[in-house]
Design an enzyme around this catalytic site. Structure first.
Site, PDB file in Angstrom:
ATOM      1  N   ARG A  52       0.842  -1.204   0.000  1.00 43.76           N
ATOM      2  CA  ARG A  52       0.000   0.000   0.000  1.00 43.76           C
ATOM      3  C   ARG A  52       0.874   1.250   0.000  1.00 43.76           C
ATOM      4  NH1 ARG A  52      -1.781   1.291   4.710  1.00 43.76           N
ATOM      5  NH2 ARG A  52      -2.635  -0.751   5.193  1.00 43.76           N
ATOM      6  N   TYR A 104     -16.128  17.590 -15.326  1.00 47.10           N
ATOM      7  CA  TYR A 104     -16.484  16.176 -15.425  1.00 47.10           C
ATOM      8  C   TYR A 104     -17.547  15.903 -14.346  1.00 47.10           C
ATOM      9  CZ  TYR A 104     -16.126  11.146 -14.908  1.00 47.10           C
ATOM     10  OH  TYR A 104     -16.426   9.818 -14.817  1.00 47.10           O
ATOM     11  N   ASP A 176      -7.049  19.803 -14.201  1.00 48.47           N
ATOM     12  CA  ASP A 176      -7.344  18.470 -14.720  1.00 48.47           C
ATOM     13  C   ASP A 176      -6.981  18.484 -16.210  1.00 48.47           C
ATOM     14  OD1 ASP A 176      -8.519  16.207 -15.869  1.00 48.47           O
ATOM     15  OD2 ASP A 176     -10.194  16.197 -14.455  1.00 48.47           O
ATOM     16  N   LYS A 201      -8.099   7.482 -19.377  1.00 49.90           N
ATOM     17  CA  LYS A 201      -8.384   8.041 -20.689  1.00 49.90           C
ATOM     18  C   LYS A 201      -7.145   7.980 -21.592  1.00 49.90           C
ATOM     19  CE  LYS A 201     -12.153   8.694 -18.420  1.00 49.90           C
ATOM     20  NZ  LYS A 201     -12.512   9.914 -17.743  1.00 49.90           N
TER      21      LYS A 201
HETATM   22  C1  PLP Z   1     -13.003  10.369 -16.482  1.00 47.32           C
HETATM   23  C2  PLP Z   1     -12.628  11.668 -15.923  1.00 47.32           C
HETATM   24  C3  PLP Z   1     -12.412  11.834 -14.549  1.00 47.32           C
HETATM   25  C4  PLP Z   1     -12.636  10.707 -13.559  1.00 47.32           C
HETATM   26  O1  PLP Z   1     -11.730   9.675 -13.757  1.00 47.32           O
HETATM   27  P1  PLP Z   1     -12.022   8.116 -13.409  1.00 47.32           P
HETATM   28  O2  PLP Z   1     -10.760   7.448 -13.803  1.00 47.32           O
HETATM   29  O3  PLP Z   1     -13.215   7.706 -14.225  1.00 47.32           O
HETATM   30  O4  PLP Z   1     -12.301   8.055 -11.957  1.00 47.32           O
HETATM   31  C5  PLP Z   1     -12.005  13.086 -14.104  1.00 47.32           C
HETATM   32  N1  PLP Z   1     -11.829  14.116 -14.963  1.00 47.32           N
HETATM   33  C6  PLP Z   1     -12.046  13.992 -16.283  1.00 47.32           C
HETATM   34  C7  PLP Z   1     -11.844  15.168 -17.177  1.00 47.32           C
HETATM   35  C8  PLP Z   1     -12.437  12.769 -16.810  1.00 47.32           C
HETATM   36  O5  PLP Z   1     -12.657  12.667 -18.133  1.00 47.32           O
END
Ligand code: PLP
Length: 385
Positions: A52, A104, A176, A201
């Site tokens: 962890r 998001y 982000d 992504k």
């Molecule tokens: C998908 C996404 C998230 C969340 O990520 P997860 O891996 O699904 O928890 C946060 N910000 C953006 C811009 C995203 O496209």
């Protein structure tokens, strides 16, 4: 082979943290599926004690992602949401956050339905105008949280201008960068204090694993987030780390192709008479086209377009064959979705109307297939509306 931080992007992606295994020479990083590590004697170990806290595959990935974003360290988590939550665990009751109003969908859900209950306050503003950010900052503001471009409206925020305001007010700017990836946008170079990604992504890129990362610019952030990994435990498994290490090796070539396909699809949609409007920062008619050219080195492959009505959107989504109707984005395959009933359903009708998300909007994450096939598919589906 040069592996330092001054090397080109693709070289860093393929070599930093990706060094051959010292023991066997294996070119691909080993996966260490262990929960614990044998210690030589009390107080003496090889730098690893319990998984962890740390894992060698994770160490490699964190080194790699830090180098790609130009940070000093990175901390990975079990998903993008876990990474964003980890940042927020550094706040206390009474702290205040200013964030974008077109984020998001999972982010306002976390902020409003979980963290607000712990006494953290959130103010949502349109961050595409820096004045809105400046006005919303208070004495107890700890963080400005920005997504650029936004999802699904593809509005940009001027990171350099916002970072100046944040610096002046002594507030941390967190960006982000999921939509652009470090290949097309480098928020730290523009003044951000931390960068987050859903590695689910583009970074992983193959729609086969969840993950999240926070890239840090000062040791204090990295130490605190390592503590959160250890204390809260939402860490990334060794196999998921390896998937992302493999994914980033092709990030540069994938992003080039995503971008090229994205431009072609956006131009096709903009010309199509059934399409009322296209939201893509690479089109000269995008209201922030100039900022897009200044702050990003490509436009990516996220496109939103207006079909005019819910029934048109439904017909189109039923007819597509190459594009898959699915949530998520950033994979090699083209994914198409309906923000109003999928990613942004939780906002409610009023919430969506306030920021301009309509029932006729369709969002597409253009993959790296042959672009003619994607365009033909959209063309035959649009013919039915
Ligand atoms: C998908 C996404 C998230 C969340 O990520 P997860 O891996 O699904 O928890 C946060 N910000 C953006 C811009 C995203 O496209």
């Amino acid at each position: 082979m040069p592996k330092n931080r001054q090397s080109g992007f693709a070289t860093r992606a393929i070599h930093i943290g990706q060094e051959p295994d010292a023991e066997t020479g294996a070119v691909s990083a080993p996966i260490h599926p262990t929960s614990t590590y044998v210690q030589q004697e009390l107080g003496k170990n090889k730098g690893y004690e319990y998984a962890r806290v740390s894992n060698p595959t994770r160490t490699r990935l964190e080194e790699n992602l830090a180098a790609l974003e130009g940070g000093i360290a990175a901390r990975t988590f079990a998903s993008g949401m876990a990474a964003i939550n980890a940042i927020c665990t550094m706040f206390k009751s009474g702290d205040h956050v200013v964030c974008g109003n077109d984020l998001y969908g999972g982010v306002p859900r976390l902020f409003n339905q979980v963290l607000a209950g712990y006494g953290i306050e959130f103010t949502y503003v349109d961050t595409s105008d820096v004045k809105n950010v400046e006005r919303a900052i208070r004495k107890n503001t700890r963080m400005v949280y920005v997504e650029t471009p936004t999802n699904p409206l593809m509005a940009l925020s001027d990171l350099e201008a916002i970072s100046k305001v944040c610096r002046h007010k002594k507030v941390e700017l967190v960006v982000d960068n999921t939509f652009m990836s470090p290949y097309f946008q480098q928020p730290i170079a523009l003044g951000a204090d931390m960068v987050v990604h859903s590695t689910t992504k583009f970074l992983n890129g193959h729609s086969d694993g969840l993950g999240g990362v926070v890239v840090c610019t000062i040791p204090e952030q990295a130490e605190k987030l390592a503590f959160v990994q250890k204390a809260a435990g939402a860490i990334l498994s060794p196999f998921e780390c390896w998937l992302i290490l493999r994914g980033v090796k092709t990030l540069a070539v994938r992003m080039e192709r995503h971008d090229r396909n994205g431009r072609f699809v956006a131009e096709f949609l903009a010309r199509h008479k059934k399409v009322r409007k296209v939201f893509y920062p690479g089109l000269p008619e995008h209201p922030q086209y100039e900022l897009a050219q200044k702050q990003m080195s490509g436009f990516g492959s996220m496109i939103t377009f207006e079909t005019g009505s819910l029934s048109n959107a439904k017909k189109l989504l039923k007819k597509v064959r190459v594009c898959s109707l699915a949530e998520s984005l950033g994979g090699v395959e083209t994914l198409i979705s309906h923000p109003a009933t999928m990613t942004h359903a939780a906002l409610g009708e009023k919430g969506r109307r306030q920021i301009g998300i309509t029932d006729g909007m369709v969002r597409i994450s253009v993959g790296i297939e042959n672009v003619e096939d994607i365009i033909d598919d959209l063309d035959q589906a649009l013919a039915t509306i």
